[in-house]
Design a protein around this motif. Sequence first.
Motif, short mmCIF file in Angstrom:
data_model
loop_
_atom_site.label_atom_id
_atom_site.label_comp_id
_atom_site.label_asym_id
_atom_site.label_seq_id
_atom_site.Cartn_x
_atom_site.Cartn_y
_atom_site.Cartn_z
N LEU A 1 0.83 -1.20 0.00
CA LEU A 1 0.00 0.00 0.00
C LEU A 1 0.87 1.26 0.00
CD1 LEU A 1 -2.88 1.22 0.27
CD2 LEU A 1 -2.51 1.22 2.75
N GLY A 2 0.57 2.20 -0.89
CA GLY A 2 1.29 3.46 -0.93
C GLY A 2 2.57 3.44 -1.74
N ASN B 1 -3.34 1.90 -4.10
CA ASN B 1 -4.33 2.19 -3.06
C ASN B 1 -5.08 0.90 -2.74
OD1 ASN B 1 -6.05 1.84 -5.25
ND2 ASN B 1 -6.31 4.02 -5.60
N PRO B 2 -5.98 0.90 -1.76
CA PRO B 2 -6.68 -0.35 -1.43
C PRO B 2 -7.38 -1.02 -2.61
CG PRO B 2 -6.92 1.20 0.37
CD PRO B 2 -6.24 1.95 -0.75
N SER C 1 -6.52 -0.92 -5.68
CA SER C 1 -5.44 -1.47 -6.51
C SER C 1 -4.98 -2.81 -5.97
CB SER C 1 -4.24 -0.52 -6.55
OG SER C 1 -4.58 0.75 -7.03
N TYR D 1 6.56 8.07 -8.00
CA TYR D 1 5.17 8.41 -8.26
C TYR D 1 5.05 9.10 -9.63
CZ TYR D 1 3.73 7.64 -3.35
OH TYR D 1 3.45 7.11 -2.13
#
Length: 388
Positions: A29-30, A146-147, A149, A312
Amino acid sequence: MVTIEEALRIIKDQKITLKSETKPLEEALGYALSKDIVSPFDVPEFDNSAMDGYALRGLYQEYKLVGEVTAGDSKEILMNDGEAVRIFTGAKVPQNTSAVMMQEKTSVKERTLFLDEMPKIGQNIRKKGGQLTEGQPVFEKGHVLNPPSLALMGSLGLSQLEVFSKPQINIITTGNELVKPGQPKSEGQIYESNSYAISGALQQFGFQHHQKTEIKDDFEATKTGIKTALESCDVLIISGGISVGDYDFVKQSLEDNGVNELFYKVFQKPGKPLYFGRKENQFVFALPGNPASSLTCFYVYVLQLLQKLSGYSKTGLLTYQFPIKHAYENRFGRPSFLKAAVVDGKVEVLDGQGSSMIQSMAKGNALAFVDEGEKLAEGDLIKCMLIS
């Protein structure tokens, strides 16, 4: 001194080498993907029921019930015209299914199914490949997980993901006047708070600090503390000691440690005495000591670099334009980031805009930007960066 635009450009233009690693799905996550993802198979892999109900062969209002299919069943049922089977959400529909009718619109008497309305061809059937087809691009490199994903990656059977590594971050706070919360303090001292704000902001955006160090206003101690911190980080964030006072030793200490200045001082309010430097592949931000200034500089500048170093594809805070609830004139003489609250699609500039005032930032959810001398009437659009 540089402008806000120049400072952001300098950060954006830094040449970096991204590192990658393999993360278990539950720990990703992230993180940003370090390679493109394509679907290894069709999603769904088979036609399945969108709800609990009955799979129908032919379009009628009365059927003979001939069986049942539950989620996970691999058995094949071949229905004749006018026959139906009980089916559950996610279960594979028989090959010759015409439609699925939800159970709420049915009734059963003995082995006969009655429908409250005529079915429509294909209704309530999730078709094979309806979401993704085999080989179809799913996410591009740089997509931040993200969740949802993670859910999609799991549905593709991917338990390990190739992601860009996140930078190792160290924090230093400086100041003779600072005392840790919970400890006794003397007249003239204050409780240290900036490191908690920076640490919290890091966590808010999916980062963690590696070390946190407190240093008194002493040149040798500052120089040694910076040297030690640089031995174990990619990014060093320093709070305080970067202005031009007699006890501000950070700038000289950075220079003595081989850090090259990329910019110092930004024409803005708050956060004018902001420093950004580089030593080979390490980066240093020296933030102003005032709490609101320090946190503002983190949101506007530091976050951009951390996300860039993490691969990112998009960096920085989410930024929108909203109408302002009241007239406002920027009389600070510099472009300004204002503590603000966006409520019901309108912006209110909050009281307590001083660099040391953190309560108004805590109650707000945005930084509103106004240019030098800008005047806004009620209803005019104002740019806002959302901080929560």
